[in-house]
Design an enzyme around this catalytic site. Structure first.
Site, PDB file in Angstrom:
ATOM      1  N   GLN A 169      48.662   9.894  -4.084  1.00 32.88           N
ATOM      2  CA  GLN A 169      48.333   9.340  -5.398  1.00 32.88           C
ATOM      3  C   GLN A 169      47.298   8.230  -5.253  1.00 32.88           C
ATOM      4  O   GLN A 169      47.635   7.049  -5.308  1.00 32.88           O
ATOM      5  CB  GLN A 169      49.592   8.820  -6.088  1.00 32.88           C
ATOM      6  CG  GLN A 169      49.284   8.273  -7.454  1.00 32.88           C
ATOM      7  CD  GLN A 169      50.309   8.651  -8.477  1.00 32.88           C
ATOM      8  OE1 GLN A 169      51.354   9.190  -8.169  1.00 32.88           O
ATOM      9  NE2 GLN A 169      49.998   8.359  -9.709  1.00 32.88           N
ATOM     10  N   PHE A 170      46.033   8.633  -5.100  1.00 32.39           N
ATOM     11  CA  PHE A 170      44.974   7.648  -4.875  1.00 32.39           C
ATOM     12  C   PHE A 170      44.831   6.671  -6.023  1.00 32.39           C
ATOM     13  O   PHE A 170      44.318   5.572  -5.853  1.00 32.39           O
ATOM     14  CB  PHE A 170      43.635   8.337  -4.586  1.00 32.39           C
ATOM     15  CG  PHE A 170      42.879   8.755  -5.811  1.00 32.39           C
ATOM     16  CD1 PHE A 170      41.868   7.940  -6.311  1.00 32.39           C
ATOM     17  CD2 PHE A 170      43.168   9.941  -6.467  1.00 32.39           C
ATOM     18  CE1 PHE A 170      41.160   8.312  -7.447  1.00 32.39           C
ATOM     19  CE2 PHE A 170      42.470  10.323  -7.592  1.00 32.39           C
ATOM     20  CZ  PHE A 170      41.467   9.509  -8.083  1.00 32.39           C
ATOM     21  N   THR A 171      45.347   7.014  -7.207  1.00 31.41           N
ATOM     22  CA  THR A 171      45.201   6.127  -8.366  1.00 31.41           C
ATOM     23  C   THR A 171      45.939   4.808  -8.186  1.00 31.41           C
ATOM     24  O   THR A 171      45.712   3.874  -8.960  1.00 31.41           O
ATOM     25  CB  THR A 171      45.667   6.812  -9.667  1.00 31.41           C
ATOM     26  OG1 THR A 171      47.020   7.224  -9.526  1.00 31.41           O
ATOM     27  CG2 THR A 171      44.784   8.012  -9.986  1.00 31.41           C
TER      28      THR A 171
END
Length: 148
Positions: free
Chosen positions: A78-80
């Site tokens: 989840q790079f966010t």
């Protein structure tokens, strides 16, 4: 590396609307990788996750770890989590590792987790995923490798 860790009764991820992977009692780890992450930071985070005493004992106190309860892990990229919202209304992700480096770190993180002896399921880096989480408690912990 930034993670959001949730204690769950069960959880699943459906990848690209087709393949479903699931766990029973354990932890969901939403994981994002930064530009300064390396194998050492990944190992430290896995070790901390394995030993976090966030499961209740008979008296209802946080006293048991994932290992103690023979729990399972569902790890989702989840790079966010690296979204910076200081300026304007659109987050920037400049602190996140590049796609190629993030994918490499994610795969290494999964390998370290599996080598620890825990049952591990995972999402797929860069895929469209539907994550279903039955948070138990709710218990949610934020863990950043820079603070270990």
């Amino acid at each position: 590396m930034k993670t959001v860790i949730q204690r769950v009764k069960n959880a699943s991820v459906t990848i690209n609307s087709s393949e479903k992977r699931e766990i029973s009692k354990g932890l969901v780890v939403l994981a994002a990788f930064g530009q300064n992450d390396d194998g050492d930071s990944l190992r430290k985070v896995i070790e901390k996750i394995r030993k976090l005493r966030i499961f209740s004992n008979a008296e209802g106190k946080f006293d048991k770890s994932l290992e103690d309860i023979n729990g399972e892990l569902l790890i989702i990229s989840q790079f966010t989590l690296y979204g910076n919202c200081k300026k304007g209304n659109r987050p920037d992700f400049l602190g996140a590792a590049s796609f190629e480096e993030g994918k490499k770190l994610y795969e290494e993180f999964l390998s370290i987790a599996k080598d620890s002896g825990l049952k591990v399921e995972s999402g797929e880096f860069g895929a469209d995923m539907l994550v279903e989480i039955n948070n138990d408690g709710p218990v949610t912990i934020i863990l950043d490798s820079e603070n270990l």
